[in-house]
Design a protein around this motif. Sequence first.
Motif, PDB file in Angstrom:
ATOM      1  N   UNK A 234      -6.320   1.696  -3.239  1.00  0.00           N
ATOM      2  CA  UNK A 234      -6.630   0.352  -2.748  1.00  0.00           C
ATOM      3  C   UNK A 234      -5.373  -0.303  -2.176  1.00  0.00           C
ATOM      4  N   UNK A 235      -4.240  -0.103  -2.870  1.00  0.00           N
ATOM      5  CA  UNK A 235      -2.983  -0.682  -2.392  1.00  0.00           C
ATOM      6  C   UNK A 235      -2.597  -0.080  -1.041  1.00  0.00           C
ATOM      7  N   UNK A 238      -4.776  -1.345   1.730  1.00  0.00           N
ATOM      8  CA  UNK A 238      -4.386  -2.685   2.153  1.00  0.00           C
ATOM      9  C   UNK A 238      -3.208  -2.591   3.119  1.00  0.00           C
ATOM     10  N   UNK A 242      -3.164  -3.507   7.343  1.00  0.00           N
ATOM     11  CA  UNK A 242      -2.280  -4.468   8.004  1.00  0.00           C
ATOM     12  C   UNK A 242      -1.486  -3.800   9.123  1.00  0.00           C
ATOM     13  N   UNK A 253       5.805   1.096   0.100  1.00  0.00           N
ATOM     14  CA  UNK A 253       4.792   1.016  -0.966  1.00  0.00           C
ATOM     15  C   UNK A 253       4.915   2.182  -1.946  1.00  0.00           C
ATOM     16  N   UNK A 257       6.925   2.215  -5.744  1.00  0.00           N
ATOM     17  CA  UNK A 257       6.026   2.299  -6.898  1.00  0.00           C
ATOM     18  C   UNK A 257       6.240   3.588  -7.686  1.00  0.00           C
ATOM     19  N   UNK A 330      11.868  -1.336 -13.818  1.00  0.00           N
ATOM     20  CA  UNK A 330      10.971  -2.425 -13.470  1.00  0.00           C
ATOM     21  C   UNK A 330      11.618  -3.788 -13.741  1.00  0.00           C
ATOM     22  N   UNK A 333      14.527  -5.031 -11.395  1.00  0.00           N
ATOM     23  CA  UNK A 333      14.141  -5.408 -10.056  1.00  0.00           C
ATOM     24  C   UNK A 333      13.641  -6.855 -10.063  1.00  0.00           C
ATOM     25  N   UNK A 334      12.816  -7.143 -11.063  1.00  0.00           N
ATOM     26  CA  UNK A 334      12.263  -8.487 -11.127  1.00  0.00           C
ATOM     27  C   UNK A 334      13.342  -9.518 -11.437  1.00  0.00           C
ATOM     28  N   UNK A 337      15.587 -10.885  -8.707  1.00  0.00           N
ATOM     29  CA  UNK A 337      15.130 -11.900  -7.794  1.00  0.00           C
ATOM     30  C   UNK A 337      15.047 -13.261  -8.482  1.00  0.00           C
TER      31      UNK A 337
ATOM     32  N   UNK B 124      -9.494  -7.747   0.285  1.00  0.00           N
ATOM     33  CA  UNK B 124     -10.174  -6.680  -0.436  1.00  0.00           C
ATOM     34  C   UNK B 124     -10.766  -7.137  -1.768  1.00  0.00           C
ATOM     35  N   UNK B 126     -10.562  -5.612  -4.667  1.00  0.00           N
ATOM     36  CA  UNK B 126      -9.588  -5.531  -5.757  1.00  0.00           C
ATOM     37  C   UNK B 126      -8.224  -6.030  -5.313  1.00  0.00           C
ATOM     38  N   UNK B 128      -5.848  -5.504  -3.559  1.00  0.00           N
ATOM     39  CA  UNK B 128      -4.940  -4.633  -2.816  1.00  0.00           C
ATOM     40  C   UNK B 128      -3.538  -5.190  -2.679  1.00  0.00           C
ATOM     41  N   UNK B 129      -3.081  -5.924  -3.691  1.00  0.00           N
ATOM     42  CA  UNK B 129      -1.717  -6.456  -3.619  1.00  0.00           C
ATOM     43  C   UNK B 129      -0.721  -5.356  -3.945  1.00  0.00           C
ATOM     44  N   UNK B 130       0.522  -5.542  -3.519  1.00  0.00           N
ATOM     45  CA  UNK B 130       1.559  -4.560  -3.816  1.00  0.00           C
ATOM     46  C   UNK B 130       2.237  -4.979  -5.121  1.00  0.00           C
ATOM     47  N   UNK B 131       1.997  -4.221  -6.198  1.00  0.00           N
ATOM     48  CA  UNK B 131       2.431  -4.678  -7.518  1.00  0.00           C
ATOM     49  C   UNK B 131       3.940  -4.799  -7.668  1.00  0.00           C
ATOM     50  N   UNK B 132       4.702  -4.128  -6.774  1.00  0.00           N
ATOM     51  CA  UNK B 132       6.155  -4.160  -6.938  1.00  0.00           C
ATOM     52  C   UNK B 132       6.792  -5.272  -6.128  1.00  0.00           C
ATOM     53  N   UNK B 133       5.979  -6.110  -5.479  1.00  0.00           N
ATOM     54  CA  UNK B 133       6.552  -7.174  -4.674  1.00  0.00           C
ATOM     55  C   UNK B 133       6.073  -8.523  -5.190  1.00  0.00           C
ATOM     56  N   UNK B 134       6.952  -9.521  -5.092  1.00  0.00           N
ATOM     57  CA  UNK B 134       6.566 -10.846  -5.528  1.00  0.00           C
ATOM     58  C   UNK B 134       5.617 -11.447  -4.491  1.00  0.00           C
ATOM     59  N   UNK B 137       6.832 -11.825  -0.893  1.00  0.00           N
ATOM     60  CA  UNK B 137       6.975 -10.562  -0.170  1.00  0.00           C
ATOM     61  C   UNK B 137       5.625  -9.928   0.114  1.00  0.00           C
ATOM     62  N   UNK B 141       4.238  -9.240   3.936  1.00  0.00           N
ATOM     63  CA  UNK B 141       4.228  -7.796   4.208  1.00  0.00           C
ATOM     64  C   UNK B 141       3.738  -7.463   5.616  1.00  0.00           C
ATOM     65  N   UNK B 142       2.633  -8.110   5.996  1.00  0.00           N
ATOM     66  CA  UNK B 142       2.062  -7.837   7.317  1.00  0.00           C
ATOM     67  C   UNK B 142       3.037  -8.166   8.431  1.00  0.00           C
ATOM     68  N   UNK B 173       5.005 -12.266  -9.749  1.00  0.00           N
ATOM     69  CA  UNK B 173       4.503 -10.943  -9.400  1.00  0.00           C
ATOM     70  C   UNK B 173       2.999 -10.916  -9.622  1.00  0.00           C
ATOM     71  N   UNK B 175       0.918  -9.228 -11.252  1.00  0.00           N
ATOM     72  CA  UNK B 175       0.361  -9.111 -12.599  1.00  0.00           C
ATOM     73  C   UNK B 175       0.609 -10.357 -13.450  1.00  0.00           C
ATOM     74  N   UNK B 189      -2.110 -13.368   2.628  1.00  0.00           N
ATOM     75  CA  UNK B 189      -1.515 -12.243   3.343  1.00  0.00           C
ATOM     76  C   UNK B 189      -2.278 -11.968   4.634  1.00  0.00           C
TER      77      UNK B 189
END
Lengths: 666, 352
Positions: A234-235, A238, A242, A253, A257, A330, A333-334, A337, B124, B126, B128-134, B137, B141-142, B173, B175, B189
């Motif tokens: 799904x990610x 997405x 785009x 991505x 990850x 993990x 990284x957070x 920021x 979407x 679900x 479809x976010x990128x879990x590693x980006x705030x 970001x 992204x687009x 983030x 989550x 987005x």
Amino acid sequence: MAVLSLRPRPAVRRWLPAVVIAAWLACWPLLNGRDTLPLAGSDLTSLHRWINARWDTIDNSRSGNPFFHYFIGAIRTGLDAAVTFAQALISQPSFGRPVPVLGWLGVVAVATAIAFLYANLRMALLTAASFVAFGVLGLWQQSMDTLSITLVAVTCSLAIGIPLGIWAGVSDRFDRVVTPVLDIMQTMPTFVYLAPLTLFFLIGPASATIATMIYAIPPCIRLTSHGIREVSPATLEASTSLGATEWQSLRKVRLPLAKQAMVVGINQTMMAALSMVTIAALIDSPGLGQTVYQTLQKMDIGTAFNGGLALVIMAIMLDRVTSAASRRVERTRRAGRLRSSAYRRWKRPAALTVAAVLCYLSYTYVWAAVFPTLGDTSSYVPRAAAATSAWVQNHLAGFTGALKNLLTYGMLNPFESLLTGTPWWLALVVAVSVAALLVGFRTAAIVAVGLVLLVVLGLWQDSMVTLASTLVATFLVMVLGLFFGVWMGRSDRVDTLLRPLLDAGQTMPAFVYLVPVLGLFGATRFTAIIAAVAYAAPASIKLVAEGIRAVAPAAVEAATSAGSTVGQLIFKVQLPMARRAVTLATSQGLIYVLAMVVVGGMVGAGALGYDVVAGFSQTALRGKGLAAGVSIVVLGLMLDRVMRAVAHRVELAAHGPADRGADGGH
Amino acid sequence: MTEPTLTEPTLRNAESPPVLDVRGLWKVFGPNPGRAVRSTLSSAELKEQTGCVAAVRDVSFAVRPGEVFVVMGLSGSGKSTLVRCLTRLIEPTAGEVLLDGENIGKADARRLRELRRHRLAMVFQNFGLLPHRCVLDNVGYGLEIRGSAKAERYARAREVLELVGLTGFETYYPDQLSGGMQQRVGLARALAVDPEVLLFDEPFSALDPLIRREMQNEVIRLHHEVGKTMVFITHDLSEALKLGDRILIMRDGELVQLGTPDEVVGAPADDYVKDFVSEVPKAQVLTLRWIMRDPRPDEPLDGPELAPDVVIQDAARSVLQADRPIRVVADGKLLGLVTGTEVIETMTSGDQ
């Protein structure tokens, strides 16, 4: 079709395997000792002599042959140079100095700084303590040798493994090609790469590094590819929606990850490398492995224990630090920021400055370069270990002896004489027909080919001895695995108690297991079996426990509400539902056991393992050693294929009616 | 209760050329899918004879500029496949998709990326976010992948975050956010790239009912503010009626009915649709047009006037309070009469 396959298996077919085995046992007294293809220690078959001759030819033509001279030679020179360079930095006198570039204080400082920056303060303290311990044990230089070659091997493994892992993660086609290759690389007992490698690369650091890489690259490739594949579709969708290109999706991505999985891969690669670097002592790899190997041969338990202890400390340190680093990926990284406190801002330059100052000191002053001998610390551990071993052998001999005799006379000897006393053709007929009846024709064909190869390789009887030990040890592993696995799976308390022990057990280099067992039982076949059980049991216990835990709580609840006793719950619900995990635990156990039983060849287990070791030390026996190595591979692949086929069968049986005619293997 | 109705722009744009024109679209999964195209077999027969599953069968429709076009159907009816075919996240087997007259099916990889980057954006189910980006970001992204500079994309991302009410959550983030807030990020987005058409794939099915209603109102608000053309996939009839200017109902990959909400409720095309809309409170959807009747000879024709587009429920009070029948008048022409009898009948009837 579905209706047909619902019919029960005909009764005759169900009983046939038992009939075949009964017939075998009945024939055994009559045919015992006939056609058993024995081969004494120094005897050779024509195949072995032929290999010897080829080997000599290669040795003689080494400098003249362009393939050897330019290709193999270049790799060998390059790797040797890399290892020598690493040694010059931290372990061996170099560049005209009586000491390495970086003395002990510098090494401790750099390692501690790395652990501090990539893991945390606790790991930094653990690292410093571990390095000081190497010095206190009197094994500073050996430890640094082991570390040098491990780091070189890990660096090379990652340089190859990570790109291949990314490729395998992105391309299904490459993944399909590489997976079976990795399976074989991981199934082969580590021991057997060594002989063919020395044929090409001679003994020494280059061969050791390559052997280590063969063993250490698979986990790196697997975990990287796994991390990349794990990214949710799904990610990715997405990202594509785009308008991201494949390359953008990979870089922005998938790779970020997969980072955590990749660091776990680095951890596994490092542990595998350390384990193999130790075993490579057999082909003259420098370091702690040498200490353990040489003292084991002299039965000097104390010194061997000392070396083993240093290895254990190194394993724990490397494992803890890289695990902590992977958990931190993990969070860092957070945090980076969110806020940037003064502590965070000054941490890196401060740590690096301190390390640099200490490095300068250890470069300049002798007291900081050579580990100081504070009294008699280095002989304390060997003396204590030797004394303990002697005391145990004197005072607990009744107990250890009883255990040894029970297993040796009760299980091992009868089983071994059954296998070794049976004529090879009878064993072939029995094994093939049982495989055909129980599993399928393809598996039977694999068994037939494998056994014939063993005959051709000329080491039939040795193979049967090794097989007997392996099967007995696997049986013991599964007894332990089922008992502790079920217990762990059912009780959280037992799980929290046992898990750290098992985790620690799994990070130990295989070699280390031999030392305490040897101290308890002396050098016999039995020692190798116990070491193999100790080596293989943690993995099997954990797999069974995971299987039991994975059983749907709803099913357990339903069975409990129907009034099942604990025994009924275990045997009628949990174990049957976990049978996939149990078969997996058995096949894993089998592979681990085989690897260790072979290593046990050095401490009195004889058979194939001994043949391999003898091949390293005596030129006349190296053809035979190579044949023994190949026999081990044949045994391993054969057992692995059979276990896979059985697992497949179990799977089919668990998921409703299967087509009885189809073969289990694939 | 009265949400702003969205019928007006539809009428205004009824004549303008469609933004998105879908013609004879097929998506067949299975071996040799081309064979199954234009087959008239039922799904079961098709599966039996060719081993193929037709997820989308010969669907055609046109989306007008500024319209909210809803595709509705139960799970497995092919609606998610349909929306993915529009941007070729799933490659259609046959048929054409025209975006402002340009055939998307003919676009090469580069052109397709351009279209995705600038003209079509998707939200979407679900998220479809990128879990590693705030959050910031994620929203940027687009813009990032189409190469805009950091300062520029952050400025735009902040702007859009304000639009969806997420100012202050830039450094969170995914989550750390609730489902509703995550979907606001997904929405932001999609909006950030300023697309011509927004595609929604069941965006609110994963949210609980309260949040879902809030988000639906948010979409209506955004539609008013930014006026994008939207294609909205849902399995929820009330959502479809609430948001849609027009609704396309799908079953087994086929178009069953295409019409405005009151057409779907007032004149269901077949028993399937009828069954679907049977629970809908008709007075809230149907307009006076649907219940007016010709005047009887003895009836007075001097009652109050109402337009035919007035929803029955909104008209109820006036109708019941008037002592004479209400005249339904459009452009000064008498179309019919409505009395309390018709209104009460509609409001009390369940299944007709």
